[in-house]
Design an enzyme around this catalytic site. Sequence first.
Site, PDB file in Angstrom:
ATOM      1  N   ILE A 644      51.099  19.374 -42.308  1.00 50.84           N
ATOM      2  CA  ILE A 644      51.864  20.401 -41.612  1.00 50.84           C
ATOM      3  C   ILE A 644      51.174  20.665 -40.277  1.00 50.84           C
ATOM      4  O   ILE A 644      50.054  21.162 -40.218  1.00 50.84           O
ATOM      5  CB  ILE A 644      51.957  21.690 -42.464  1.00 50.84           C
ATOM      6  CG1 ILE A 644      52.613  21.384 -43.823  1.00 50.84           C
ATOM      7  CG2 ILE A 644      52.714  22.780 -41.717  1.00 50.84           C
ATOM      8  CD1 ILE A 644      54.005  20.760 -43.761  1.00 50.84           C
ATOM      9  N   GLU A 720      64.693  19.698 -42.734  1.00 50.45           N
ATOM     10  CA  GLU A 720      65.782  19.672 -43.696  1.00 50.45           C
ATOM     11  C   GLU A 720      65.382  19.891 -45.148  1.00 50.45           C
ATOM     12  O   GLU A 720      66.190  20.365 -45.950  1.00 50.45           O
ATOM     13  CB  GLU A 720      66.544  18.337 -43.538  1.00 50.45           C
ATOM     14  CG  GLU A 720      67.241  18.338 -42.192  1.00 50.45           C
ATOM     15  CD  GLU A 720      67.749  16.986 -41.718  1.00 50.45           C
ATOM     16  OE1 GLU A 720      66.899  16.138 -41.399  1.00 50.45           O
ATOM     17  OE2 GLU A 720      68.959  16.808 -41.647  1.00 50.45           O
TER      18      GLU A 720
HETATM   19 MO1  MOS Z   1      70.095  17.064 -38.440  1.00 50.62          MO
HETATM   20  S1  MOS Z   1      71.863  17.196 -39.566  1.00 50.62           S
HETATM   21  O1  MOS Z   1      69.803  15.409 -38.605  1.00 50.62           O
HETATM   22  O2  MOS Z   1      70.456  17.557 -36.886  1.00 50.62           O
END
Ligand code: MOS
Length: 765
Positions: A644, A720
């Site tokens: 991180i 994500e």
């Molecule tokens: Mo993200 S959906 O790869 O901007």
Amino acid sequence: MLLSFSLNLSKPMNTKYTGQSANRVDGPLKVTGKAKYAAEFEAEGLLYGYIINSAIAKGEIASIDSSEALKLEGVIKVFTHEEVSGLAWFNIKYKDMDSPAGNPFRPLHDNKILYSMQPIGLVIAESFELARYAASLVKVLYDQEEHVTNLQDNLQLSKEAPMGKIGYVQPKDRGDAEKAYGQSEHKIQGEYVHAAEHHNPLEMFATTAIWEGKNKITLYDKTQGVSNVQTYISNVFGLKMKNVRVISPFVGGGFGSGLRPQYQVFMATLAALELERPVKVVMTRQQMFSFGHRPGTVQRVAMSADANGKLTSIQHGAWGETSKYEDYTEIVVNWSGTMYNCENVKLKYELVKLDVATPTDMRAPGAVTSAHAFESAIDEMAYEVKIDPLEFRKINYAEDDQVEGKPYSSKELRKCYEEGAKKFGWENRPIEPGTMREGNQLIGWGMANGAWDALQMPAKAGATLTSDGKLTVSSGTSDIGTGTYTIMTQIAAETLGMDLDDVTFKLGDTNMPMAPLEGGSWTAASVGSAVKAVCEEIKERLFEMASDTESTSLSGAHKSELHIDQGYISLKSNPAARIAVTELMRVAGATGISETAASGPDPAAKKTHSFNSHAAVFAEVKVDIDLGTVIVSRVVCAVAAGKILNPKTAGSQILGSVVWGISKALEEETVMDNNFGRFMNHSLAEYHVAVNKDINDIDIIFVEEHDDLVNPLGIKGVGEIGIIAVAPAIANAVFHATGVRVRDLPITMDKVLQIAVEDRNQVKV
Ligand code: MOS
């Protein structure tokens, strides 16, 4: 509201900047309003465009009458397909870097209507308000045809999803899942649905197009990739790449909506080139619902297990919507083949072509869709065999990538389980649903896990060190709020042993070295590697300079003997023998050192290993037995994502993801009125998103994960991974609270209440 971060990084930090929390370097610019967004650039003689959108979902424009609009003083022009269809560039290559299979939508190309709210005209006037009013005077007559917009009613139209979009891989089966399912004692199956969702970034799509002379243009655009827009616009208008400059220093949120060039950039460029004037085109919030969304998806999952809780089969099918003109694909079911150890897997992913705009990537595309269904089904399976859902996941833990047959470069999901469960207090969870209650509130605890790709893409960076000891590093990437400016500054400062204040990172300009689209959670690894590489080059040059410059204490030293830190180059063996970088450059007569460098993934590592980040999410809900309202009172999200770089900005990424996951689970859906073929709730008043009142405790844990193989920096990306398992963890918690399963997102009070009434007798209270 209480938000807390707990960071578990047990090893002491041996680095000065990377791995340490740092405030956003662009923070002061943002809070003082100095950060300029695409719609905030000005030019003399600027004109304003307002886009007219189609009122029908399918058919043809019979006529467009702009005469009333053009009578208004200050209205310059109305562009429609009739006005521009003769232009030469209409036959030119139209794809962009994120195009799926098919033919991208061409604004104003002809009189065909492909979806409701398709852009069909552009009014240019001396002010935005005037253009908007004039647009209301443009009379459009249509020949309407019957449209098809209902996914659930049209699954029979589905076809196998084709290859074509970057990153899309068709799913692979193994074993005989149907047979194993048939022979199993314990089995479950279910259908899971979610409607379309829209990204809703704070900043609307906007372009300020500056006409720079014949066939030359500068575009201030809202985008997640300046190079993509440059390629697209030069393709579409037949301009030389070098004559299209795209600038995008700040982006007010993207979430995938800005991966592909949106139609406002086409419109602004068209008008600026034709009128030879600067033109600004800004979408309205309503228009933000007119070009791409997370596709509504229907999923069916069946699975079986033996009495010991060992999975014996997995079947997962998904039907996603796409447009009539493109085949938007995302990786949905493939994840179900990798998440758990299971010999019999059958996967299917198909598309249903509807009269809608092509869907587009939205934060963790595919994975978040998949996890909703699959991680709910895993929960159902665990109840079926009467094993705690976390224990069930541990029993079926996949050490290796089950599809590729390769080990993971690292996979500390077990640590996510352990540390997340401990923080949450999972061990006190009663296994029976409907057994925890506080007054009218039924309380439930659920969990789920998720994985995302840890990718690296080719990227370039440039750097210049000037003799005043200041370093400027640049790369044509973007910062969609993720912290790119900050972490790149940290990487550069660390590599050259400098203070953060002496480093400036620049991005978002096609005149800078090329970077990939900011997406897929790959920017930290991709651009970070290029930034590190270019700073290593600068270091090398400095060491050579130190060695070659006579009458310094380092003259003649080999570069391997030298060290750089805090603005000084010194001998490793004798730190007292040192020279300030500024002094060295002065003595050497150098005003500056400039380098560029490129980096990319290691193809050898890819052959031997798979690269994923992982997360485990634990959620507590309180369900009102009379009202059906669901409150998410606590979430613990434990993430394993390699090193991180900056726990503060990374923590914000996970925090935002968890908030969105709660929003997705309980509130978000874009409702299609199938009579009109139009999204009805195209405003923030009616498209519900989580607000402060919906958010309670959120705990974020980054577990320690060391990874030398994924990339030299050991980074996996965090944009994500945080959202993927949130919605199923909440759905599972709602089941644990109430004993009934809502398989249809969002889990709104009407669904819960209906179930609560139907099943009130089932609930042990
Ligand atoms: Mo993200 S959906 O790869 O901007």
